[in-house]
Design a protein around this motif. Structure first.
Motif, short mmCIF file in Angstrom:
data_model
loop_
_atom_site.label_atom_id
_atom_site.label_comp_id
_atom_site.label_asym_id
_atom_site.label_seq_id
_atom_site.Cartn_x
_atom_site.Cartn_y
_atom_site.Cartn_z
N LEU A 196 13.79 -42.71 10.63
CA LEU A 196 13.24 -42.16 9.39
C LEU A 196 11.80 -42.62 9.24
CD1 LEU A 196 16.20 -42.76 6.89
CD2 LEU A 196 15.47 -40.58 7.89
N ILE A 197 10.92 -41.69 8.91
CA ILE A 197 9.52 -42.02 8.68
C ILE A 197 9.34 -42.28 7.19
CG2 ILE A 197 7.15 -41.19 8.80
CD1 ILE A 197 7.96 -39.57 11.25
N PRO A 198 8.94 -43.49 6.81
CA PRO A 198 8.84 -43.84 5.38
C PRO A 198 7.99 -42.84 4.61
CG PRO A 198 8.61 -45.80 6.72
CD PRO A 198 8.60 -44.64 7.68
N ASP A 199 8.47 -42.48 3.43
CA ASP A 199 7.74 -41.53 2.59
C ASP A 199 7.61 -42.04 1.16
OD1 ASP A 199 10.35 -41.29 1.75
OD2 ASP A 199 10.45 -39.11 1.95
N SER A 200 7.66 -43.37 1.00
CA SER A 200 7.45 -43.97 -0.32
C SER A 200 6.03 -43.68 -0.78
CB SER A 200 7.66 -45.48 -0.24
OG SER A 200 6.69 -46.06 0.61
N THR A 201 5.73 -44.03 -2.01
CA THR A 201 4.37 -43.82 -2.53
C THR A 201 3.35 -44.56 -1.68
OG1 THR A 201 5.14 -43.53 -4.80
CG2 THR A 201 2.85 -44.19 -4.52
N ILE A 202 3.66 -45.82 -1.35
CA ILE A 202 2.73 -46.61 -0.54
C ILE A 202 2.56 -46.00 0.84
CG2 ILE A 202 2.48 -48.82 0.67
CD1 ILE A 202 3.64 -50.17 -1.81
N ALA A 203 3.66 -45.62 1.49
CA ALA A 203 3.59 -45.03 2.82
C ALA A 203 2.82 -43.72 2.80
CB ALA A 203 5.00 -44.81 3.37
N SER A 204 3.08 -42.89 1.80
CA SER A 204 2.41 -41.59 1.71
C SER A 204 0.92 -41.75 1.47
CB SER A 204 3.03 -40.76 0.58
OG SER A 204 4.40 -40.47 0.86
N GLN A 205 0.54 -42.69 0.62
CA GLN A 205 -0.88 -42.91 0.36
C GLN A 205 -1.58 -43.48 1.59
OE1 GLN A 205 -1.65 -45.11 -3.25
NE2 GLN A 205 -0.52 -43.66 -4.53
N ALA A 206 -0.89 -44.32 2.33
CA ALA A 206 -1.46 -44.85 3.57
C ALA A 206 -1.69 -43.70 4.56
CB ALA A 206 -0.53 -45.89 4.17
N THR A 207 -0.73 -42.80 4.65
CA THR A 207 -0.88 -41.65 5.54
C THR A 207 -2.07 -40.80 5.14
OG1 THR A 207 1.53 -41.58 5.85
CG2 THR A 207 0.29 -39.62 6.50
N GLU A 208 -2.26 -40.60 3.84
CA GLU A 208 -3.40 -39.80 3.38
C GLU A 208 -4.72 -40.44 3.76
OE1 GLU A 208 -3.20 -36.75 2.26
OE2 GLU A 208 -1.02 -36.91 2.46
N LEU A 209 -4.79 -41.77 3.72
CA LEU A 209 -6.01 -42.45 4.13
C LEU A 209 -6.28 -42.26 5.62
CD1 LEU A 209 -5.75 -45.80 2.11
CD2 LEU A 209 -7.36 -43.92 1.73
N VAL B 262 3.02 -48.97 7.45
CA VAL B 262 1.66 -49.13 6.94
C VAL B 262 0.78 -49.82 7.99
CG1 VAL B 262 0.23 -50.29 5.20
CG2 VAL B 262 2.33 -49.12 4.51
N ALA B 263 1.32 -50.84 8.63
CA ALA B 263 0.56 -51.52 9.68
C ALA B 263 0.23 -50.56 10.82
CB ALA B 263 1.35 -52.72 10.21
N SER B 264 1.17 -49.73 11.20
CA SER B 264 0.94 -48.76 12.28
C SER B 264 -0.15 -47.76 11.88
CB SER B 264 2.23 -48.00 12.61
OG SER B 264 3.24 -48.88 13.06
N VAL B 265 -0.11 -47.32 10.64
CA VAL B 265 -1.10 -46.36 10.15
C VAL B 265 -2.51 -46.96 10.15
CG1 VAL B 265 -1.89 -45.22 8.03
CG2 VAL B 265 0.48 -44.94 8.80
N ASN C 293 -8.04 -56.04 7.33
CA ASN C 293 -8.62 -56.22 6.00
C ASN C 293 -8.42 -54.99 5.14
OD1 ASN C 293 -9.53 -58.78 6.65
ND2 ASN C 293 -11.62 -58.15 7.08
N ALA C 294 -8.57 -53.81 5.74
CA ALA C 294 -8.40 -52.57 4.99
C ALA C 294 -6.96 -52.42 4.51
CB ALA C 294 -8.79 -51.38 5.86
N ALA C 295 -6.01 -52.74 5.37
CA ALA C 295 -4.60 -52.64 4.99
C ALA C 295 -4.26 -53.64 3.90
CB ALA C 295 -3.71 -52.87 6.21
N ARG C 296 -4.79 -54.86 4.02
CA ARG C 296 -4.53 -55.88 3.00
C ARG C 296 -5.08 -55.45 1.65
NH1 ARG C 296 -6.65 -61.63 4.53
NH2 ARG C 296 -8.64 -60.54 4.35
N ASP C 297 -6.30 -54.92 1.63
CA ASP C 297 -6.88 -54.46 0.37
C ASP C 297 -6.07 -53.32 -0.23
OD1 ASP C 297 -8.91 -56.31 0.63
OD2 ASP C 297 -10.38 -54.87 1.40
N VAL D 88 1.38 -58.15 7.12
CA VAL D 88 0.73 -56.91 7.58
C VAL D 88 -0.62 -57.23 8.21
CG1 VAL D 88 -0.30 -54.72 6.83
CG2 VAL D 88 1.95 -55.41 5.99
N TRP D 89 -1.35 -58.17 7.62
CA TRP D 89 -2.65 -58.56 8.19
C TRP D 89 -2.45 -59.07 9.62
CZ3 TRP D 89 -5.65 -62.18 10.48
CH2 TRP D 89 -7.03 -62.03 10.40
N ASP D 90 -1.50 -59.96 9.80
CA ASP D 90 -1.23 -60.49 11.13
C ASP D 90 -0.77 -59.41 12.10
OD1 ASP D 90 -1.87 -63.01 10.22
OD2 ASP D 90 0.19 -63.77 10.21
N THR D 91 0.06 -58.50 11.63
CA THR D 91 0.58 -57.43 12.48
C THR D 91 -0.56 -56.60 13.07
OG1 THR D 91 2.63 -57.31 11.18
CG2 THR D 91 2.10 -55.41 12.55
#
Length: 216
Positions: free
Chosen positions: A13-26, A64-67, A90-94, A109-112
């Motif tokens: 399953l590919i995550p489609d939560s709000t956070i995942a979706s917004q990360a994809t849009e970025l 999110v880390a993969s994105v 840094n971008a993912a952490r922010d 996530v930063w370490d990943t």
């Protein structure tokens, strides 16, 4: 940018939560189709490795880390003097901090992302770090290729094609740090500079020792 956005691929399953979706849009806004397909393959390969090895992990954070893992290569996120892996981290952490994500998850996530090219260390860290390292290794260098079934491989590539990946990935890497080649000192991206720049002179650790300001 014309890309596929399936709900699941190869049983993952590919995550489609709000956070995942917004990360994809970025990723879609600031990245490229080439980086998008690579990033989604990395998530799927990482997730399949987790499934095969029965490794617990946070799928949303891994996604999110993969994105974000290669967004440090693109102009919007690239700094003038940091490793591209750190720029992406840094971008993912922010991004996650803006969603109120807990500090320990921000660090995970930063370490990943920051360690995804660090051979010999990432695979011994937390599951998410080790998993994405394995997914990147599989997509870029074919590490663990024999563990991927033909059916899964073909399904993933049908949704997220490689599109001459072997020839394009090295110039894509180089384009992200050609303005700061000094950031490749001590890491595998110096190989990219050596490949792309005629007579590239690598900084040498032993030279740093022998030419330090110490008198002895």
């Amino acid at each position: 940018m014309s890309v596929n956005r399936p709900k699941s691929v190869a049983g993952i399953l590919i995550p489609d939560s709000t956070i995942a979706s917004q990360a994809t849009e970025l990723l879609l806004e600031h990245g490229t189709e080439f980086i998008y397909n690579h990033s989604l393959r990395v998530f799927l390969f990482s997730s399949l490795n987790a499934k095969r090895n029965n490794l617990e992990h946070d799928s949303e954070l891994l996604y999110v880390a993969s994105v974000f893992h290669d967004l440090g290569l693109v102009p919007h996120y690239s700094s003038p003097d940091l490793r591209f892996e750190v720029d992406g981290a840094n971008a993912a952490r922010d991004f996650l901090k803006s969603h109120g994500i807990a500090k320990d998850k921000l660090q995970l996530v930063w370490d990943t992302i920051a360690l995804h090219t660090t051979i010999g260390i990432a695979e011994h860290k937390e599951n998410e770090v080790a998993l994405m390292y394995s997914g990147v290794g599989l997509d870029v260098m074919g590490e663990g290729y024999e563990t991927l079934s033909a059916a899964n491989r073909e399904e993933i590539i049908s949704y997220f094609p490689r599109n001459d990946f072997k020839k394009k990935i090295i110039p894509t890497f180089f384009g992200g740090f050609e303005h700061k080649t000094e950031t490749t000192f001590g890491n595998i991206k110096a190989d990219v500079c050596s490949y792309m720049i005629p007579n590239f002179h690598r900084k040498n650790f032993c030279d740093c020792i022998l030419h330090s300001p110490w008198s002895e």
